[in-house]
Design a protein around this motif. Structure first.
Motif, PDB file in Angstrom:
ATOM      1  N   MET A  31       0.147  -1.683   0.241  1.00  0.00           N
ATOM      2  CA  MET A  31       0.073  -0.267  -0.015  1.00  0.00           C
ATOM      3  C   MET A  31       0.684   1.375  -0.082  1.00  0.00           C
ATOM      4  SD  MET A  31      -3.059   1.323  -0.115  1.00  0.00           S
ATOM      5  CE  MET A  31      -4.330  -0.458   0.125  1.00  0.00           C
ATOM      6  N   GLU A  34       1.876   1.698  -3.770  1.00  0.00           N
ATOM      7  CA  GLU A  34       1.278   2.239  -4.219  1.00  0.00           C
ATOM      8  C   GLU A  34       0.301   3.774  -3.781  1.00  0.00           C
ATOM      9  OE1 GLU A  34      -3.204   1.933  -4.074  1.00  0.00           O
ATOM     10  OE2 GLU A  34      -2.880   0.095  -4.340  1.00  0.00           O
ATOM     11  N   ALA A  35       0.607   3.657  -2.612  1.00  0.00           N
ATOM     12  CA  ALA A  35       0.574   5.366  -2.208  1.00  0.00           C
ATOM     13  C   ALA A  35       1.692   6.367  -3.436  1.00  0.00           C
ATOM     14  CB  ALA A  35       0.578   5.751  -1.197  1.00  0.00           C
ATOM     15  N   VAL A  38       1.214   6.011  -6.836  1.00  0.00           N
ATOM     16  CA  VAL A  38      -0.238   7.053  -7.718  1.00  0.00           C
ATOM     17  C   VAL A  38      -0.369   8.396  -7.060  1.00  0.00           C
ATOM     18  CG1 VAL A  38      -3.108   6.784  -7.109  1.00  0.00           C
ATOM     19  CG2 VAL A  38      -1.590   5.195  -7.571  1.00  0.00           C
ATOM     20  N   ILE A  78      -8.005  -0.782   1.716  1.00  0.00           N
ATOM     21  CA  ILE A  78      -7.812   0.469   1.172  1.00  0.00           C
ATOM     22  C   ILE A  78      -7.173   1.715   1.713  1.00  0.00           C
ATOM     23  CG2 ILE A  78     -10.819  -0.071   0.583  1.00  0.00           C
ATOM     24  CD1 ILE A  78     -11.096   2.889   2.174  1.00  0.00           C
ATOM     25  N   GLY A  79      -6.684   1.612   2.816  1.00  0.00           N
ATOM     26  CA  GLY A  79      -5.671   2.790   3.503  1.00  0.00           C
ATOM     27  C   GLY A  79      -4.832   2.483   4.112  1.00  0.00           C
ATOM     28  N   TYR A  97      -2.452   7.606   3.390  1.00  0.00           N
ATOM     29  CA  TYR A  97      -3.266   6.932   2.069  1.00  0.00           C
ATOM     30  C   TYR A  97      -4.655   6.700   2.000  1.00  0.00           C
ATOM     31  CZ  TYR A  97      -3.323   5.106  -2.900  1.00  0.00           C
ATOM     32  OH  TYR A  97      -3.506   4.843  -3.652  1.00  0.00           O
ATOM     33  N   LYS A  99      -7.418   4.905  -0.996  1.00  0.00           N
ATOM     34  CA  LYS A  99      -7.443   4.605  -2.376  1.00  0.00           C
ATOM     35  C   LYS A  99      -8.565   5.955  -3.493  1.00  0.00           C
ATOM     36  CE  LYS A  99      -6.097   0.126  -2.604  1.00  0.00           C
ATOM     37  NZ  LYS A  99      -5.659  -0.619  -4.086  1.00  0.00           N
ATOM     38  N   LYS A 100      -8.026   6.494  -3.838  1.00  0.00           N
ATOM     39  CA  LYS A 100      -9.266   7.730  -4.616  1.00  0.00           C
ATOM     40  C   LYS A 100     -10.415   7.228  -4.294  1.00  0.00           C
ATOM     41  CE  LYS A 100      -7.338  10.685  -7.596  1.00  0.00           C
ATOM     42  NZ  LYS A 100      -6.285  11.384  -8.268  1.00  0.00           N
ATOM     43  N   HIS A 102     -12.553   5.638  -2.665  1.00  0.00           N
ATOM     44  CA  HIS A 102     -13.391   6.080  -1.739  1.00  0.00           C
ATOM     45  C   HIS A 102     -12.748   7.708  -0.724  1.00  0.00           C
ATOM     46  CE1 HIS A 102     -13.961   1.392  -1.177  1.00  0.00           C
ATOM     47  NE2 HIS A 102     -12.363   1.324  -1.880  1.00  0.00           N
ATOM     48  N   ARG A 103     -11.852   8.349  -1.652  1.00  0.00           N
ATOM     49  CA  ARG A 103     -12.180   9.556  -0.820  1.00  0.00           C
ATOM     50  C   ARG A 103     -13.299  10.646  -0.728  1.00  0.00           C
ATOM     51  NH1 ARG A 103      -6.544  10.414  -4.118  1.00  0.00           N
ATOM     52  NH2 ARG A 103      -4.912   8.403  -3.459  1.00  0.00           N
TER      53      ARG A 103
END
Length: 173
Positions: A31, A34-35, A38, A78-79, A97, A99-100, A102-103
């Motif tokens: 994660m 990924e952060a 991304v 997811i974060g 972080y 994931k987009k 879920h923002r």
């Protein structure tokens, strides 16, 4: 009675945040990488670069003096977010972080809640946080929880740009 930090969790609807176990370091590693890939504009340059550290080093990064928390939607990570002890009185919040997809759902409040609970369980006196000057979402989140501005420093970010970082503190006692 002192709260056991390892058992901390916060639930909100389908979302649960809890501290990752040392055996879950690969979840943290995946994660975090990924952060950085991304959202390079949100993270500072580290030495050595996190893409180059070993699994053993990742495993060490999930242990105290750091606590890493995983945010789950049902059973899917997811974060992540973390808190690191600076000394016996203070800790620093970082590495957040989500994931987009879920923002924009107020989930950063879960990050603040779990880390503040952890800090209180450790009987810390204050916590610190910072953000890139242009990251207004981070500013709004820390202001919501009562952090006060302390200072600004220049910073080099993962996206290759330089921009100030703003620092804040929250007194717990």
């Amino acid at each position: 009675m002192q709260m056991e930090e390892r058992n901390l969790s916060v639930k909100s609807g389908i979302y649960v945040i809890r501290q990752l176990e040392e055996s879950e370091f690969l979840l943290y590693k995946d994660m975090r990488l990924e952060a950085l890939k991304v959202e390079p504009a949100m993270f500072r340059v580290t030495v050595p670069p996190e893409t180059e550290i070993t699994d053993n080093e990742w495993q060490e990064r999930i242990k105290e003096p750091r606590a890493v928390f995983g945010l789950y939607a049902e059973d899917v990570l997811i974060g992540i977010t973390s808190i690191i002890l600076l000394d016996h009185e203070e800790a620093y919040l970082g590495q957040s972080y989500i994931k987009k997809v879920h923002r924009g759902k107020g989930l950063s409040s879960l990050f603040y809640k779990i880390r503040m609970d952890w800090a209180l369980a450790k009987r810390l006196k204050r916590i610190r946080v910072s953000h890139r000057e242009s990251n207004l979402a981070s500013k709004a989140a820390n202001q919501k929880f009562g952090f006060r501005y302390t200072h600004t420093e220049p910073c080099k970010w993962q996206d290759g740009h330089s921009e100030d970082v703003l620092y804040y503190v929250l007194d717990l006692i």
